[in-house]
Design a protein around this motif. Sequence first.
Motif, PDB file in Angstrom:
ATOM      1  N   ARG A  29       0.888  -1.319  -0.008  1.00 29.59           N
ATOM      2  CA  ARG A  29      -0.091   0.034   0.049  1.00 29.59           C
ATOM      3  C   ARG A  29       0.821   1.413  -0.206  1.00 29.59           C
ATOM      4  O   ARG A  29       0.400   2.218  -0.530  1.00 29.59           O
ATOM      5  CB  ARG A  29      -0.924  -0.083   1.082  1.00 29.59           C
ATOM      6  CG  ARG A  29      -2.004   1.205   1.481  1.00 29.59           C
ATOM      7  CD  ARG A  29      -2.664   1.063   2.537  1.00 29.59           C
ATOM      8  NE  ARG A  29      -3.944   1.885   2.625  1.00 29.59           N
ATOM      9  CZ  ARG A  29      -4.613   2.238   3.756  1.00 29.59           C
ATOM     10  NH1 ARG A  29      -4.443   1.348   4.970  1.00 29.59           N
ATOM     11  NH2 ARG A  29      -5.676   2.874   3.594  1.00 29.59           N
ATOM     12  N   GLY A  57     -11.476   5.683  -2.107  1.00 28.78           N
ATOM     13  CA  GLY A  57     -12.298   4.621  -2.658  1.00 28.78           C
ATOM     14  C   GLY A  57     -13.800   4.705  -2.487  1.00 28.78           C
ATOM     15  O   GLY A  57     -14.204   5.169  -1.292  1.00 28.78           O
ATOM     16  N   TRP A 111      -8.639   0.367   0.689  1.00 33.19           N
ATOM     17  CA  TRP A 111      -7.316   0.360   0.032  1.00 33.19           C
ATOM     18  C   TRP A 111      -7.350   0.020  -1.230  1.00 33.19           C
ATOM     19  O   TRP A 111      -8.447  -0.068  -1.928  1.00 33.19           O
ATOM     20  CB  TRP A 111      -6.714  -1.271   0.521  1.00 33.19           C
ATOM     21  CG  TRP A 111      -6.293  -1.426   2.013  1.00 33.19           C
ATOM     22  CD1 TRP A 111      -5.416  -1.250   2.648  1.00 33.19           C
ATOM     23  CD2 TRP A 111      -7.371  -2.247   3.062  1.00 33.19           C
ATOM     24  NE1 TRP A 111      -5.509  -1.283   3.948  1.00 33.19           N
ATOM     25  CE2 TRP A 111      -6.701  -1.897   4.144  1.00 33.19           C
ATOM     26  CE3 TRP A 111      -8.683  -2.531   2.748  1.00 33.19           C
ATOM     27  CZ2 TRP A 111      -7.299  -2.247   5.244  1.00 33.19           C
ATOM     28  CZ3 TRP A 111      -9.353  -2.963   4.018  1.00 33.19           C
ATOM     29  CH2 TRP A 111      -8.772  -2.839   5.144  1.00 33.19           C
ATOM     30  N   VAL A 112      -6.491   0.422  -2.016  1.00 31.33           N
ATOM     31  CA  VAL A 112      -6.415   0.345  -3.583  1.00 31.33           C
ATOM     32  C   VAL A 112      -5.859  -1.050  -3.897  1.00 31.33           C
ATOM     33  O   VAL A 112      -4.474  -1.360  -3.655  1.00 31.33           O
ATOM     34  CB  VAL A 112      -5.462   1.629  -4.182  1.00 31.33           C
ATOM     35  CG1 VAL A 112      -5.300   1.504  -5.832  1.00 31.33           C
ATOM     36  CG2 VAL A 112      -6.045   2.684  -3.788  1.00 31.33           C
ATOM     37  N   LEU A 113      -6.713  -1.938  -4.402  1.00 32.06           N
ATOM     38  CA  LEU A 113      -6.366  -3.309  -4.429  1.00 32.06           C
ATOM     39  C   LEU A 113      -6.102  -3.766  -6.084  1.00 32.06           C
ATOM     40  O   LEU A 113      -5.441  -4.668  -6.193  1.00 32.06           O
ATOM     41  CB  LEU A 113      -7.301  -4.071  -3.844  1.00 32.06           C
ATOM     42  CG  LEU A 113      -7.690  -3.906  -2.396  1.00 32.06           C
ATOM     43  CD1 LEU A 113      -8.922  -4.866  -1.842  1.00 32.06           C
ATOM     44  CD2 LEU A 113      -6.290  -4.176  -1.537  1.00 32.06           C
ATOM     45  N   SER A 114      -6.625  -3.061  -6.781  1.00 30.53           N
ATOM     46  CA  SER A 114      -6.419  -3.182  -8.413  1.00 30.53           C
ATOM     47  C   SER A 114      -5.128  -2.768  -8.446  1.00 30.53           C
ATOM     48  O   SER A 114      -4.441  -1.911  -8.308  1.00 30.53           O
ATOM     49  CB  SER A 114      -7.530  -2.828  -9.114  1.00 30.53           C
ATOM     50  OG  SER A 114      -7.197  -2.540 -10.466  1.00 30.53           O
ATOM     51  N   ASN A 164      -5.227   0.339 -10.953  1.00 26.94           N
ATOM     52  CA  ASN A 164      -5.433   1.352  -9.981  1.00 26.94           C
ATOM     53  C   ASN A 164      -4.357   1.818  -9.279  1.00 26.94           C
ATOM     54  O   ASN A 164      -3.962   2.994  -8.667  1.00 26.94           O
ATOM     55  CB  ASN A 164      -6.672   1.199  -9.165  1.00 26.94           C
ATOM     56  CG  ASN A 164      -7.886   1.380  -9.871  1.00 26.94           C
ATOM     57  OD1 ASN A 164      -7.845   1.524 -11.135  1.00 26.94           O
ATOM     58  ND2 ASN A 164      -9.160   0.726  -9.424  1.00 26.94           N
ATOM     59  N   SER A 165      -3.627   0.537  -8.613  1.00 25.15           N
ATOM     60  CA  SER A 165      -2.387   1.002  -7.750  1.00 25.15           C
ATOM     61  C   SER A 165      -1.249   1.673  -8.593  1.00 25.15           C
ATOM     62  O   SER A 165      -0.491   2.612  -8.122  1.00 25.15           O
ATOM     63  CB  SER A 165      -1.934  -0.225  -7.176  1.00 25.15           C
ATOM     64  OG  SER A 165      -0.734  -0.301  -6.516  1.00 25.15           O
ATOM     65  N   ASP A 225     -14.270   1.589  -7.831  1.00 32.27           N
ATOM     66  CA  ASP A 225     -14.434   0.156  -7.550  1.00 32.27           C
ATOM     67  C   ASP A 225     -13.166  -0.333  -6.390  1.00 32.27           C
ATOM     68  O   ASP A 225     -13.376  -1.396  -6.163  1.00 32.27           O
ATOM     69  CB  ASP A 225     -13.633  -0.732  -8.833  1.00 32.27           C
ATOM     70  CG  ASP A 225     -14.705  -0.351  -9.942  1.00 32.27           C
ATOM     71  OD1 ASP A 225     -15.881  -0.428  -9.850  1.00 32.27           O
ATOM     72  OD2 ASP A 225     -14.249  -0.251 -11.134  1.00 32.27           O
ATOM     73  N   GLU A 226     -12.774   0.919  -5.628  1.00 33.25           N
ATOM     74  CA  GLU A 226     -12.067   0.529  -4.490  1.00 33.25           C
ATOM     75  C   GLU A 226     -12.582   0.687  -3.098  1.00 33.25           C
ATOM     76  O   GLU A 226     -13.366   1.470  -3.092  1.00 33.25           O
ATOM     77  CB  GLU A 226     -10.613   1.236  -4.594  1.00 33.25           C
ATOM     78  CG  GLU A 226      -9.808   1.109  -5.996  1.00 33.25           C
ATOM     79  CD  GLU A 226      -9.256  -0.404  -6.056  1.00 33.25           C
ATOM     80  OE1 GLU A 226      -9.429  -1.186  -4.784  1.00 33.25           O
ATOM     81  OE2 GLU A 226      -8.619  -0.782  -7.100  1.00 33.25           O
ATOM     82  N   ASN A 227     -11.988   0.211  -2.050  1.00 26.94           N
ATOM     83  CA  ASN A 227     -12.675   0.260  -0.856  1.00 26.94           C
ATOM     84  C   ASN A 227     -11.691   1.057  -0.200  1.00 26.94           C
ATOM     85  O   ASN A 227     -10.995   2.010  -0.428  1.00 26.94           O
ATOM     86  CB  ASN A 227     -12.826  -0.963  -0.241  1.00 26.94           C
ATOM     87  CG  ASN A 227     -11.640  -2.053  -0.089  1.00 26.94           C
ATOM     88  OD1 ASN A 227     -10.498  -1.874  -0.296  1.00 26.94           O
ATOM     89  ND2 ASN A 227     -12.100  -3.415  -0.122  1.00 26.94           N
ATOM     90  N   PHE A 238     -11.531   6.547  -6.616  1.00 28.57           N
ATOM     91  CA  PHE A 238     -11.394   5.274  -7.187  1.00 28.57           C
ATOM     92  C   PHE A 238     -13.005   4.521  -7.124  1.00 28.57           C
ATOM     93  O   PHE A 238     -13.319   4.045  -6.005  1.00 28.57           O
ATOM     94  CB  PHE A 238     -10.609   4.380  -6.662  1.00 28.57           C
ATOM     95  CG  PHE A 238      -9.091   4.683  -6.907  1.00 28.57           C
ATOM     96  CD1 PHE A 238      -8.331   4.555  -7.964  1.00 28.57           C
ATOM     97  CD2 PHE A 238      -8.709   5.459  -5.937  1.00 28.57           C
ATOM     98  CE1 PHE A 238      -7.318   5.085  -8.393  1.00 28.57           C
ATOM     99  CE2 PHE A 238      -7.206   5.937  -6.149  1.00 28.57           C
ATOM    100  CZ  PHE A 238      -6.542   5.885  -7.146  1.00 28.57           C
TER     101      PHE A 238
END
Length: 705
Positions: free
Chosen positions: A485, A631, A667-670, A673-674, A663-665, A661
């Motif tokens: 992260r 997110g 955390w930026v998980l994609s 996107n990251s 589609d993110e929560n 973002f």
Amino acid sequence: MMRLICAMCLLLVSVGPLAAERRPITHEDLWLMPRVGAPVVSPDGVRVVFPLIEPSYSKDEVVSDLWLVPSDGRESPRRITSGKGGEADPVWSNDSRQVAFTAKRGDDKQSQIYVMDIVRGGEAQRATALSTGAAKPRFSPDGLHLLFVSSVYPSSRNDADNERLAKEEEERKFKARSYTSYPIRDWDKWIDGKQAHLFVQRIGEPAARDLLAGSQLASLPGFALVEDSARWSPDGQAIIFAASRNRNRAAWSFTHDDLWKVSAQGGEPQRLTGVEQLDAADSWSSPRFSRDGRSLFAIVEPRTSNVYNARRIGVFDWPAMRDRGRISLPDAREITDFAIMPDGASVRVFGEDAGQVKLFRSAASGGSAELVGAPEHGIYANPSIGGSQSAVLVATWQSATDPPEVVSIDAGSGVFRRLSNFAGTRLASLDLAQAESFWFANSRDQRIHNLLVRPPGFDPAKKYPLLVLMHGGPYSQWHDEWVLRWNYHLLSASGYVLLLTNYVGSTSQGETFAQAIQRDPLKGPADDVNQAADEAIRRYPFIDASRQCAAGASYGGHLANWLQGTTTRYRCLISHAGLVNLESQWGTSDTSFEREISMGGPVWEQGAVWREQNPIRLAAHFRTPVLVTFGEKDFRVPLNNGLEYWAALQRQRVESKLIVFPDENHWVLSGENSRYFYKEVRDWLQHYLEPAAAAGSRQGDAHRP
């Protein structure tokens, strides 16, 4: 392509490029690094199974398989599964012959449990077929049954009921969520009315038994199963698990989890800990039995008037449940995990200490654990013990310069050796400086621990900008670890010195230090951060005091927003998932009561902390350029706080940029996107940390009242 990890990648890299030939890390290096999961050693101590993710920027190309390695390290790890759906949650049978795991294969609509014979070999066989799926498998002591978890409709009695109820829900002409009690959301999901239940199924037979169906416990409005907690009793006749009875009281009270016992045939669970009333009490999790079946150990978080209380280990005689006492760490430091030695006489404990997670030991009778040892750098996690005459302790180890790898630890000395080295080849070409520690005494005479990371190609004769990075939590700490992260080296790759401060409220120095943040949620920690920057500048002549920026996510984002209203020393700020209004956060987050306790009372009483430590009330002083990211699916720090901050920034005409973002929560998980997030962070910092940046006039030691 990711499957073509060669054997050479698994060997220790003895000779790598010279430091001068190494290069700064890129996002591709970070994101595509193989990711080792929690290892599990066989009961006989001979083999270790673990999951490995081989990432990709395309979700369809991500590979997640199980690997096997001898615990003596004489052979390199080898892949033992290759399903397209990916495998997870591996566990061993007691005879060390079989491994059960979770996977989604073939025509599976939900993940199911599969069983593989490691000795004979061959394809894994599907063991479950529930319409609601199956996860978290555990073999019975005799190896004939599986225990697992599935989320079901509370009114269901069997799988046919679940299929019928799912169809009825799908065919409803309206779409609505309806609630009569708290909570209604969790991180990035709405609570949907289903419950996690425990199931037992004989291997080779189709029918699974729901152990909690029709029970009074599961019918309570505050019931919630701790999904990874269930264990077989030593005689195989019962299941021990952790669950809450009072989760619905979370709006006005602390909640807790008790330990429970239910027959492997089903029926009404028996409570093993806590009190009869639903009042909040000590909270229990992670029950585990000694090899001889005579002792039960579990993590316990004491309940006091403080929000944070360090975890201990409770010890009971089994089956009498006579309380033998508690195992704790020196200064009540945080216990992260534990493993019981094969002879049952002692316990190995992983615990936090000044940016590391170290190995401690304690007698099984309880008391204060003593330090066994610690790696020179980095942290331990995910302990697993096997063997009989001599213990085989395996775990993951990582540091700021090393992604997690499987290691074997000498339980007597704490010395470890690698069993895997998946990242070795890629790491050999990267210029990654070790995180170094320093301490100082803050204005309240508390010792503050810090980590400092130098940039690639470091030249002590040069001057470098300072990036102050603030951790989330707040009840956590900066570790000497590999981070996706906020990867230390990717953030410093553009030529910045990185400062990571374990301010008051961090768990780095024990319970009292962490509890000191209560009723001082932002000012005290922020003062530590600013003082740490001053101390770093004083100690390290290569830091350019005229070029400083600060960044953080979650609670670190809260601190960034507090700095926005209280100091002009930073040329720029970066705030991800940071609240700007504690009052609106109280009502819109997925948790609220603990925030109320931290502030000294409910929001409507408008106590001093609510009035004095709320960044939005300081909006008249907002001046520092800031990058704000959120997110849209974040329910812990909902988007409304980002929009409120953005409105105030625009109203005050502060140089700023908002990125949401969808589609993110939290955390930026994609992957993509990251990559975009890190690019925006890099560009923002480069703009404001250039020597001639217009924002340079904002640097200094000025603090606003």
